[in-house]
Design a protein around this motif. Structure first.
Motif, PDB file in Angstrom:
ATOM      1  N   THR A 107       0.844  -1.190   0.000  1.00 37.51           N
ATOM      2  CA  THR A 107       0.000   0.000   0.000  1.00 37.51           C
ATOM      3  C   THR A 107       0.879   1.240   0.000  1.00 37.51           C
ATOM      4  N   LEU A 108       0.345   2.325  -0.532  1.00 38.02           N
ATOM      5  CA  LEU A 108       1.005   3.625  -0.476  1.00 38.02           C
ATOM      6  C   LEU A 108       0.635   4.294   0.843  1.00 38.02           C
ATOM      7  N   LEU A 109       1.640   4.832   1.541  1.00 37.92           N
ATOM      8  CA  LEU A 109       1.426   5.373   2.881  1.00 37.92           C
ATOM      9  C   LEU A 109       1.161   6.872   2.867  1.00 37.92           C
ATOM     10  N   PHE A 110       2.147   7.658   2.455  1.00 37.45           N
ATOM     11  CA  PHE A 110       1.997   9.113   2.481  1.00 37.45           C
ATOM     12  C   PHE A 110       3.074   9.741   1.599  1.00 37.45           C
ATOM     13  N   LEU A 111       2.927  11.037   1.366  1.00 35.17           N
ATOM     14  CA  LEU A 111       3.867  11.826   0.566  1.00 35.17           C
ATOM     15  C   LEU A 111       4.437  12.933   1.441  1.00 35.17           C
ATOM     16  N   GLU A 112       5.754  13.070   1.438  1.00 29.33           N
ATOM     17  CA  GLU A 112       6.407  14.143   2.179  1.00 29.33           C
ATOM     18  C   GLU A 112       6.948  15.187   1.199  1.00 29.33           C
ATOM     19  N   ILE A 113       6.745  16.450   1.556  1.00 28.70           N
ATOM     20  CA  ILE A 113       7.206  17.570   0.733  1.00 28.70           C
ATOM     21  C   ILE A 113       8.207  18.365   1.552  1.00 28.70           C
ATOM     22  N   ASN A 114       9.420  18.487   1.053  1.00 30.75           N
ATOM     23  CA  ASN A 114      10.466  19.273   1.707  1.00 30.75           C
ATOM     24  C   ASN A 114      10.584  20.611   0.998  1.00 30.75           C
ATOM     25  N   MET A 115      10.420  21.700   1.743  1.00 34.88           N
ATOM     26  CA  MET A 115      10.482  23.055   1.191  1.00 34.88           C
ATOM     27  C   MET A 115      11.647  23.806   1.809  1.00 34.88           C
ATOM     28  N   LEU A 116      12.512  24.354   0.958  1.00 35.00           N
ATOM     29  CA  LEU A 116      13.630  25.173   1.385  1.00 35.00           C
ATOM     30  C   LEU A 116      13.437  26.582   0.861  1.00 35.00           C
ATOM     31  N   LYS A 117      13.707  27.570   1.697  1.00 32.15           N
ATOM     32  CA  LYS A 117      13.659  28.943   1.217  1.00 32.15           C
ATOM     33  C   LYS A 117      14.794  29.162   0.233  1.00 32.15           C
ATOM     34  N   TYR A 118      14.459  29.716  -0.912  1.00 30.54           N
ATOM     35  CA  TYR A 118      15.431  29.919  -1.999  1.00 30.54           C
ATOM     36  C   TYR A 118      15.700  31.411  -2.135  1.00 30.54           C
ATOM     37  N   ASN A 119      16.917  31.809  -1.823  1.00 27.98           N
ATOM     38  CA  ASN A 119      17.314  33.211  -1.907  1.00 27.98           C
ATOM     39  C   ASN A 119      18.506  33.309  -2.848  1.00 27.98           C
ATOM     40  N   PRO A 120      18.277  33.354  -4.161  1.00 31.79           N
ATOM     41  CA  PRO A 120      19.386  33.291  -5.112  1.00 31.79           C
ATOM     42  C   PRO A 120      20.184  34.581  -5.153  1.00 31.79           C
ATOM     43  N   MET A 121      21.466  34.438  -5.457  1.00 35.01           N
ATOM     44  CA  MET A 121      22.311  35.603  -5.718  1.00 35.01           C
ATOM     45  C   MET A 121      22.242  35.917  -7.197  1.00 35.01           C
ATOM     46  N   ARG A 122      21.587  36.941  -7.525  1.00 36.50           N
ATOM     47  CA  ARG A 122      21.431  37.348  -8.911  1.00 36.50           C
ATOM     48  C   ARG A 122      22.213  38.664  -9.127  1.00 36.50           C
ATOM     49  N   ALA A 123      22.143  38.291  -9.768  1.00 32.29           N
ATOM     50  CA  ALA A 123      22.721  39.530  -9.539  1.00 32.29           C
ATOM     51  C   ALA A 123      21.562  40.378  -9.017  1.00 32.29           C
ATOM     52  N   ILE A 150      22.518  40.703  -6.182  1.00 32.28           N
ATOM     53  CA  ILE A 150      22.028  39.925  -7.325  1.00 32.28           C
ATOM     54  C   ILE A 150      23.037  40.044  -8.466  1.00 32.28           C
ATOM     55  N   GLY A 151      22.942  39.131  -9.415  1.00 28.86           N
ATOM     56  CA  GLY A 151      23.799  39.236 -10.584  1.00 28.86           C
ATOM     57  C   GLY A 151      24.520  37.938 -10.880  1.00 28.86           C
ATOM     58  N   PRO A 152      25.595  38.006 -11.657  1.00 27.83           N
ATOM     59  CA  PRO A 152      26.207  39.227 -12.178  1.00 27.83           C
ATOM     60  C   PRO A 152      25.421  39.861 -13.312  1.00 27.83           C
ATOM     61  N   LEU A 153      25.342  41.181 -13.286  1.00 24.32           N
ATOM     62  CA  LEU A 153      24.739  41.907 -14.391  1.00 24.32           C
ATOM     63  C   LEU A 153      25.651  41.901 -15.603  1.00 24.32           C
ATOM     64  N   TYR A 154      26.937  41.846 -15.359  1.00 23.41           N
ATOM     65  CA  TYR A 154      27.921  41.673 -16.436  1.00 23.41           C
ATOM     66  C   TYR A 154      28.990  40.722 -15.921  1.00 23.41           C
ATOM     67  N   HIS A 155      29.353  39.749 -16.744  1.00 23.27           N
ATOM     68  CA  HIS A 155      30.380  38.774 -16.376  1.00 23.27           C
ATOM     69  C   HIS A 155      31.459  38.749 -17.440  1.00 23.27           C
ATOM     70  N   THR A 156      32.712  38.829 -17.003  1.00 23.72           N
ATOM     71  CA  THR A 156      33.827  38.824 -17.939  1.00 23.72           C
ATOM     72  C   THR A 156      33.971  37.470 -18.615  1.00 23.72           C
ATOM     73  N   LYS A 157      34.435  37.481 -19.832  1.00 21.62           N
ATOM     74  CA  LYS A 157      34.636  36.230 -20.565  1.00 21.62           C
ATOM     75  C   LYS A 157      35.874  35.491 -20.080  1.00 21.62           C
ATOM     76  N   MET A 158      36.879  36.236 -19.586  1.00 27.14           N
ATOM     77  CA  MET A 158      38.119  35.619 -19.115  1.00 27.14           C
ATOM     78  C   MET A 158      38.645  36.413 -17.920  1.00 27.14           C
ATOM     79  N   ARG A 159      38.898  35.729 -16.837  1.00 24.54           N
ATOM     80  CA  ARG A 159      39.420  36.382 -15.639  1.00 24.54           C
ATOM     81  C   ARG A 159      40.878  36.746 -15.855  1.00 24.54           C
ATOM     82  N   LYS A 160      41.213  38.022 -15.635  1.00 25.21           N
ATOM     83  CA  LYS A 160      42.575  38.526 -15.852  1.00 25.21           C
ATOM     84  C   LYS A 160      43.309  38.638 -14.505  1.00 25.21           C
TER      85      LYS A 160
END
Length: 671
Positions: free
Chosen positions: A214-230, A331-341
């Motif tokens: 038999t199927l017993l139950f369903l558990e839902i795990n929720m994490l607060k998501y605070n992305p760095m976006r730029a 948040i970002g990056p709003l601009y990202h370099t193609k090659m780190r100098k």
């Protein structure tokens, strides 16, 4: 230590010695003697007793190293769960609600045991979606599902013929998915359902012998998501200023980008926000062909002018904590370099609230700036500038960069006034007069081949497709009586000769239609205003930055002799099958016989006009595949693409009117 009686093998576990005797020496029984077990030396130190943590929910003392696994156990979740609504339980966690676990049960008292996973998910769907919707309203979430079910298996012992039934609880979980307020919850729910259904079916199909009880139950795990976006000087918000991670130079000119870069290249210990500390280096950077204030799109040009510098730009996002308090996140990056100098600079871009003013400042310590967004422990973290993944050790960050698995993220901001999407291909909105649906049926005949070498790469032809039937369906838009299905080719030729090669002339407009045409001020297709005459100042800019005159013209349907509504704005005809014309808002149709389509697309409308009025000849290069004496060659051909010299008609001095060769006026010289 336990020792083998037949050899010198020894182990700290008795089961290992028993297994060794069966496999190596063929001895089924293990006779333990006084000499077979060696006591530990008296000098060995006793183990320290591990510290204990008291679990209030279970009323038990748990060892510290086992407490995290105890919190994930079914017994602890059962004891710490609280029913918040019928069939929905909240499992109290020790993570201050950053991680919330909900248990959804299906009341199967009337139905008994439930084994159909699709029925189970359909019964609990409304409760799950409502639960996720309430959580997403507060903050973006990362969610995963875990399905618990009871399985049974029949087992037999070696010394007992009777079978015993074993019952265990198994679980199947999914990966975490990011859920925001803009995502469709029905699609997310269907995705989790398909993943869990596939895993449960694969488990039963294995040779484990487990059967679903038999199927017993369903558990839902929720994490607060605070992305760095730029511009001019803008003070830092108080919560960002108190972190002491940014140098904000007080400059009231438009060159804040320049002073921010100089503050990073020449850091000052005393009063780093004063512009006087960096004025001696004001001519050090190359800003050729760059205007101030600096735009994000020009940073790539700045990196090209200064080859030893790379730039990343981040932004700020407001996050209300309460009715009177606002928190700022990076948040970002709003601009990202193609090659780190060698000289890499992280900048923060600030925007004023009530104006279009912007300001750049230098991020001198990225870990201190974003550390509170990542965790609350207060220790330093090492952040990748490309994907903003953080590491606890600097060596882990260096390994991450060496592997090259950095997932770079870049936010492209639209220009002011260009953040709207609109339909432009108006010529595609009109129905096609005739549509032909055709299909071949073929027999697949195998081809006999030699067996290839499996250790080398190869391509072989295994089947040949021989067509044995062909049919097509012709659908007419303006007259359904002309629609039919056939198996012949002659009908297509008949349609072309009757309808496409003969253009029906346009009917004369009635007085009412003529008055409507004269009173119209805008195009009913693209809604752009007409110009009263050919005016060079009245222009429209499309993707190719072409300038088109919005002159009102009449057009009609070539099949029904009625007005089709398409507005032809301008036509340039150079010679036979060499012309272009503008239809609608920004649709330019170009034809050039003998020139490949990829080359024709690059030809500008102005080039056609220049060729017509200034008698200019335009050449183009194109690559072709040619067979010369059964040998394939790649040829680069430089040929005439645009020319107004018509070899089929005599062009009059006005450059537009033509006469047939042999006309009497040409012979008399009157033209």
């Amino acid at each position: 230590m336990y020792k083998c009686n037949a050899c010198l093998m020894q182990s700290t576990y008795k089961n290992n010695v028993i297994r060794h005797l069966k496999r190596v020496h063929g001895i089924e029984e293990y006779k333990e003697s006084a000499s077979s077990y060696e006591q530990k030396s008296e000098t060995s130190l006793p183990k320290e007793k591990s510290s204990l943590i008291f679990c209030k929910s279970c009323n038990l003392e748990i060892a510290t190293e086992k407490f995290s696994s105890h919190q994930r156990s079914l017994s602890h979740k059962q004891n710490s769960s609280v029913e918040i609504e019928p069939g929905v339980y909240l499992i109290n966690s020790a993570f201050k609600r950053n991680i919330s676990t909900y248990r959804i049960k299906y009341d199967s008292e009337n139905d008994g045991t439930i084994t159909d996973i699709s029925l189970f998910f359909s019964k609990i769907k409304d409760r799950v979606i409502n639960l996720i919707a309430m959580g997403v309203q507060e903050n973006p979430l990362k969610i995963n599902f875990e399905l618990f079910a009871s399985y049974v298996v029949s087992t037999k012992k070696e010394d007992d013929d009777e079978a015993c039934i074993k019952n265990e609880v198994k679980s199947f979980n999914s990966k975490y998915e990011i859920v925001t307020i803009s995502r469709s919850l029905d699609e997310i729910y269907s995705h989790f359902y398909n993943v869990l259904k596939t895993k449960s079916e694969e488990f039963e199909e294995q040779d484990s012998g487990w059967s679903l009880l038999t199927l017993l139950f369903l558990e839902i795990n929720m994490l607060k998501y605070n992305p760095m976006r730029a511009s001019s000087f803008i003070p830092l918000p108080p919560d960002i200023y108190c972190r002491k991670a940014i140098v904000n130079v007080k400059t009231f000119d438009l060159m804040c980008f320049k002073w921010a870069c100089l503050s990073a290249l020449h850091p000052s210990l005393n009063n780093p926000d004063r512009i006087a500390n960096y004025e001696p280096y004001s001519n050090e950077l190359n800003f050729n062909d760059i205007s101030f204030p600096m735009e994000l799109k020009n940073i790539a040009k700045f990196e090209k002018n200064n080859e030893h510098i790379s730039i990343n730009v981040f932004g700020l996002e407001k996050s209300p904590v309460s009715s009177s308090k606002i928190k700022h996140n990076i948040i970002g990056p709003l601009y990202h370099t193609k090659m780190r100098k060698v000289n890499h600079i992280n900048l923060l871009y600030l925007e004023a609230e009530n104006s279009n003013n912007g300001h750049f400042c230098w991020i001198k310590n990225m870990s201190r700036l974003v550390g509170c967004q990542i965790s609350k422990h207060g220790h330093a973290v090492f952040i990748c500038d490309g994907c903003l993944v953080f590491f606890q050790r600097e060596s882990d960050l260096e390994e991450h960069l060496k592997r090259g698995d950095c997932a770079k993220v870049c936010t492209i901001l639209p220009k002011p006034g260009e953040h709207y999407l609109q339909f432009k291909d108006f010529h595609r909105s009109f129905p096609v007069p005739f549509t032909i649906y055709s299909d071949f049926e073929a027999i697949l005949n195998p081809i006999e081949n030699c067996e290839p070498n499996p250790e080398k790469k190869y391509i072989i032809n295994s089947q040949i497709h021989e067509a044995y039937s062909f049919a097509y369906y012709v659908k007419c838009h303006f007259d359904n009586s002309l629609s039919f299905i056939r198996e012949y080719r002659d009908d297509v030729r008949h349609i072309y000769k009757k309808y496409f090669s003969n253009v029906i002339p346009m009917k004369a407009l009635t007085s009412e239609e003529l008055s409507k045409h004269e009173a119209a001020t805008t195009c009913f297709i693209c809604t752009e205003p007409f110009s009263t005459a050919i005016d060079e100042s009245t222009t429209i800019h499309n993707n190719e930055q072409q300038q088109l005159n919005m002159v009102k013209v009449r057009d009609h349907d070539h099949f029904t002799d009625e007005n089709a509504g398409k507005i032809m704005l301008e036509f340039v005809g150079l010679r036979a099958k060499l012309y272009d014309f503008v239809v609608g808002y920004n649709s330019v149709i170009k034809k050039a016989k003998g020139v490949k389509k990829c080359v024709t697309k690059r030809l500008k409308h102005e080039a056609y006009k220049n060729c017509l009025f200034n008698k200019k000849v335009m050449l183009c290069k194109q690559s072709l595949f040619r067979s010369i004496k059964h040998v394939i060659h790649t040829q680069i051909v430089n040929k005439v693409a645009l020319s107004c010299q018509d070899d089929k008609r005599y062009i009059l001095p006005d450059g537009i009117s033509t006469l047939a060769w042999g006309n009497y006026r040409i012979k008399n010289g009157s033209v």
